[in-house]
Design a protein around this motif. Sequence first.
Motif, PDB file in Angstrom:
ATOM      1  N   VAL A  33      36.070  50.165  -9.086  1.00  0.00           N
ATOM      2  CA  VAL A  33      34.954  50.469  -8.183  1.00  0.00           C
ATOM      3  C   VAL A  33      33.675  50.572  -9.012  1.00  0.00           C
ATOM      4  O   VAL A  33      33.530  51.463  -9.854  1.00  0.00           O
ATOM      5  N   VAL A  34      32.781  49.612  -8.776  1.00  0.00           N
ATOM      6  CA  VAL A  34      31.545  49.529  -9.579  1.00  0.00           C
ATOM      7  C   VAL A  34      30.308  49.622  -8.680  1.00  0.00           C
ATOM      8  O   VAL A  34      29.253  49.098  -9.011  1.00  0.00           O
ATOM      9  N   LYS A  35      30.482  50.283  -7.535  1.00  0.00           N
ATOM     10  CA  LYS A  35      29.297  50.459  -6.679  1.00  0.00           C
ATOM     11  C   LYS A  35      28.319  51.400  -7.374  1.00  0.00           C
ATOM     12  O   LYS A  35      28.638  52.010  -8.397  1.00  0.00           O
ATOM     13  N   ALA A  36      27.123  51.509  -6.782  1.00  0.00           N
ATOM     14  CA  ALA A  36      26.070  52.375  -7.331  1.00  0.00           C
ATOM     15  C   ALA A  36      25.822  52.062  -8.809  1.00  0.00           C
ATOM     16  O   ALA A  36      25.843  52.941  -9.667  1.00  0.00           O
ATOM     17  N   ASN A  37      25.600  50.764  -9.073  1.00  0.00           N
ATOM     18  CA  ASN A  37      25.297  50.332 -10.446  1.00  0.00           C
ATOM     19  C   ASN A  37      26.373  50.805 -11.420  1.00  0.00           C
ATOM     20  O   ASN A  37      26.082  51.319 -12.499  1.00  0.00           O
ATOM     21  N   ALA A  38      27.637  50.591 -11.037  1.00  0.00           N
ATOM     22  CA  ALA A  38      28.786  51.052 -11.837  1.00  0.00           C
ATOM     23  C   ALA A  38      28.630  52.542 -12.154  1.00  0.00           C
ATOM     24  O   ALA A  38      28.662  52.961 -13.315  1.00  0.00           O
ATOM     25  N   TYR A  39      28.482  53.321 -11.079  1.00  0.00           N
ATOM     26  CA  TYR A  39      28.332  54.778 -11.179  1.00  0.00           C
ATOM     27  C   TYR A  39      27.236  55.140 -12.190  1.00  0.00           C
ATOM     28  O   TYR A  39      27.357  56.117 -12.961  1.00  0.00           O
ATOM     29  N   GLY A  40      26.168  54.328 -12.189  1.00  0.00           N
ATOM     30  CA  GLY A  40      25.035  54.619 -13.074  1.00  0.00           C
ATOM     31  C   GLY A  40      25.164  54.038 -14.471  1.00  0.00           C
ATOM     32  O   GLY A  40      24.255  54.185 -15.288  1.00  0.00           O
ATOM     33  N   HIS A  41      26.269  53.351 -14.748  1.00  0.00           N
ATOM     34  CA  HIS A  41      26.508  52.864 -16.116  1.00  0.00           C
ATOM     35  C   HIS A  41      25.936  51.463 -16.358  1.00  0.00           C
ATOM     36  O   HIS A  41      25.906  51.009 -17.502  1.00  0.00           O
ATOM     37  N   GLY A  42      25.525  50.783 -15.262  1.00  0.00           N
ATOM     38  CA  GLY A  42      24.994  49.419 -15.431  1.00  0.00           C
ATOM     39  C   GLY A  42      26.045  48.391 -15.033  1.00  0.00           C
ATOM     40  O   GLY A  42      27.027  48.191 -15.762  1.00  0.00           O
ATOM     41  N   LEU A  43      25.803  47.722 -13.906  1.00  0.00           N
ATOM     42  CA  LEU A  43      26.828  46.868 -13.299  1.00  0.00           C
ATOM     43  C   LEU A  43      27.261  45.704 -14.197  1.00  0.00           C
ATOM     44  O   LEU A  43      28.451  45.486 -14.423  1.00  0.00           O
ATOM     45  N   LYS A  44      26.281  44.974 -14.703  1.00  0.00           N
ATOM     46  CA  LYS A  44      26.601  43.711 -15.387  1.00  0.00           C
ATOM     47  C   LYS A  44      27.438  43.966 -16.653  1.00  0.00           C
ATOM     48  O   LYS A  44      28.526  43.399 -16.810  1.00  0.00           O
ATOM     49  N   ALA A  45      26.937  44.822 -17.514  1.00  0.00           N
ATOM     50  CA  ALA A  45      27.630  45.048 -18.796  1.00  0.00           C
ATOM     51  C   ALA A  45      29.016  45.646 -18.568  1.00  0.00           C
ATOM     52  O   ALA A  45      29.993  45.248 -19.218  1.00  0.00           O
ATOM     53  N   VAL A  46      29.103  46.583 -17.645  1.00  0.00           N
ATOM     54  CA  VAL A  46      30.391  47.239 -17.384  1.00  0.00           C
ATOM     55  C   VAL A  46      31.384  46.228 -16.804  1.00  0.00           C
ATOM     56  O   VAL A  46      32.536  46.140 -17.246  1.00  0.00           O
ATOM     57  N   ALA A  47      30.923  45.443 -15.836  1.00  0.00           N
ATOM     58  CA  ALA A  47      31.849  44.515 -15.176  1.00  0.00           C
ATOM     59  C   ALA A  47      32.318  43.435 -16.154  1.00  0.00           C
ATOM     60  O   ALA A  47      33.499  43.072 -16.164  1.00  0.00           O
ATOM     61  N   GLU A  48      31.400  42.946 -16.975  1.00  0.00           N
ATOM     62  CA  GLU A  48      31.804  41.877 -17.898  1.00  0.00           C
ATOM     63  C   GLU A  48      32.852  42.382 -18.891  1.00  0.00           C
ATOM     64  O   GLU A  48      33.847  41.719 -19.156  1.00  0.00           O
ATOM     65  N   ARG A  49      32.650  43.593 -19.423  1.00  0.00           N
ATOM     66  CA  ARG A  49      33.639  44.114 -20.370  1.00  0.00           C
ATOM     67  C   ARG A  49      34.952  44.455 -19.642  1.00  0.00           C
ATOM     68  O   ARG A  49      36.035  44.230 -20.172  1.00  0.00           O
ATOM     69  N   ALA A  50      34.820  44.983 -18.439  1.00  0.00           N
ATOM     70  CA  ALA A  50      36.022  45.343 -17.681  1.00  0.00           C
ATOM     71  C   ALA A  50      36.859  44.098 -17.397  1.00  0.00           C
ATOM     72  O   ALA A  50      38.089  44.126 -17.476  1.00  0.00           O
ATOM     73  N   PHE A  51      36.188  43.022 -17.097  1.00  0.00           N
ATOM     74  CA  PHE A  51      36.878  41.752 -16.839  1.00  0.00           C
ATOM     75  C   PHE A  51      37.666  41.337 -18.079  1.00  0.00           C
ATOM     76  O   PHE A  51      38.866  41.041 -18.007  1.00  0.00           O
ATOM     77  N   SER A  52      37.004  41.406 -19.249  1.00  0.00           N
ATOM     78  CA  SER A  52      37.721  40.963 -20.458  1.00  0.00           C
ATOM     79  C   SER A  52      38.824  41.944 -20.847  1.00  0.00           C
ATOM     80  O   SER A  52      39.736  41.605 -21.584  1.00  0.00           O
ATOM     81  N   ALA A  53      38.752  43.179 -20.333  1.00  0.00           N
ATOM     82  CA  ALA A  53      39.789  44.176 -20.666  1.00  0.00           C
ATOM     83  C   ALA A  53      40.957  44.162 -19.677  1.00  0.00           C
ATOM     84  O   ALA A  53      41.878  44.971 -19.813  1.00  0.00           O
ATOM     85  N   GLY A  54      40.904  43.303 -18.657  1.00  0.00           N
ATOM     86  CA  GLY A  54      42.090  43.157 -17.816  1.00  0.00           C
ATOM     87  C   GLY A  54      41.991  43.704 -16.402  1.00  0.00           C
ATOM     88  O   GLY A  54      43.000  43.855 -15.713  1.00  0.00           O
TER      89      GLY A  54
END
Length: 369
Positions: A33-54
């Motif tokens: 769940v990455v709503k609200a700008n990935a809970y304030g952490h920044g959507l793009k960077a968090v999602a890209e790393r999360a994708f590569s982490a599985g």
Amino acid sequence: MSGPWVEIDLKVLEANIRQVRSVLRPETSIVFVVKANAYGHGLKAVAERAFSAGVGGFAVAYVREALELRRSLSALPIFLIGVAEPVDVSALIEHRIVPVLTSLEQARALDRAAALHGRPLPVHVKVDTGMGRLGFPWHEIASVIPELQRLTHLDAAGICTHFASIEPAQPDPAFTQYARFCTARELLEEAWGKPLFSHVSSSLPFLFKHEWDFNAVRPGILLYGYEAGGALDRVTTEPILQWKTHVIQVKTVPAGATIGYGGTHVTNQATDIATISAGYADGYPRALSNKGIVLIGGKRCPVVGRVSMNWITVDVGPSSGTKPGDEVVLIGRQGSASIWADEVAERCDTISYEILTGIHASVERRYVG
Ligand SMILES: Cc1ncc(COP(=O)(O)O)c(C=O)c1O
């Protein structure tokens, strides 16, 4: 001197994801769940790393978030857990974003919009099993099925619900919600004659019952590093965000000095007051006036006086040696001292989610790891 900034450790995020991944069956995916700008952490960077982490998919509240996500991640499933409208349908189909169906009126409207596209819109049926927020009331599922089956431009691909509370000491409401979900799922699967992609567990239900993993789990806060531990110890995760700033002025004041708007704090001894560069405009809650703790020089120091728009005053103690430019931690660790978002939240009677998502978007996010 510049204002506060946020540091996000993507290696810790990766480790958190691996922890969760390691206890799931291989066929169960993580929908992060990455709503609200990935809970304030920044959507793009968090999602890209999360994708590569599985991570196997993402959930967001708004179509604009889904579209932003789709720009960086072309392949993964994206679920819209907010309410889609007919105007969104072409973007949903074109960018392969799967919305939840939340009511019959919405379902009919989405079906009409999808009819113009020549391709059905895949949807997940959201069942309200006791949250009282979004979705078809569980006891109405049987009666809405015939109507849903007539909406041939929608492809019912999945089913989900959301738990209102998980109290290990008093689990009855959660078990009730689970039982209602299973009934609704059985009815829908029977009507459609196929298994539906099922997901129910946000962080706490995930920690509480591995039997509720189904096809995917839907954690948010756990992957940002909160809520694990205590009675629910299926995995442990670490906070990935630290929030920092600098001291901008230090003054030595006598006993009896009043500090800040309204003079709500009066010093009881001669001491050093450090003014630091952060305030409620940056997302540091004004409710932490005379209640907050920040880290300076490796020590936990009390916020004194009212938090103002851009500045906070902190009692760093007599002869502190604190000077302008010293680093201050609002959330995070410094030496052996720490203050995390859950403690910050507790001090002002809220939850870590609100503290994290409340860090203003203008505060620079720096990524490490
Ligand atoms: C529908 C839904 N699923 C999952 C989550 C994730 O919850 P948590 O951050 O507690 O894991 C949320 C969070 O608000 C939600 O609204």
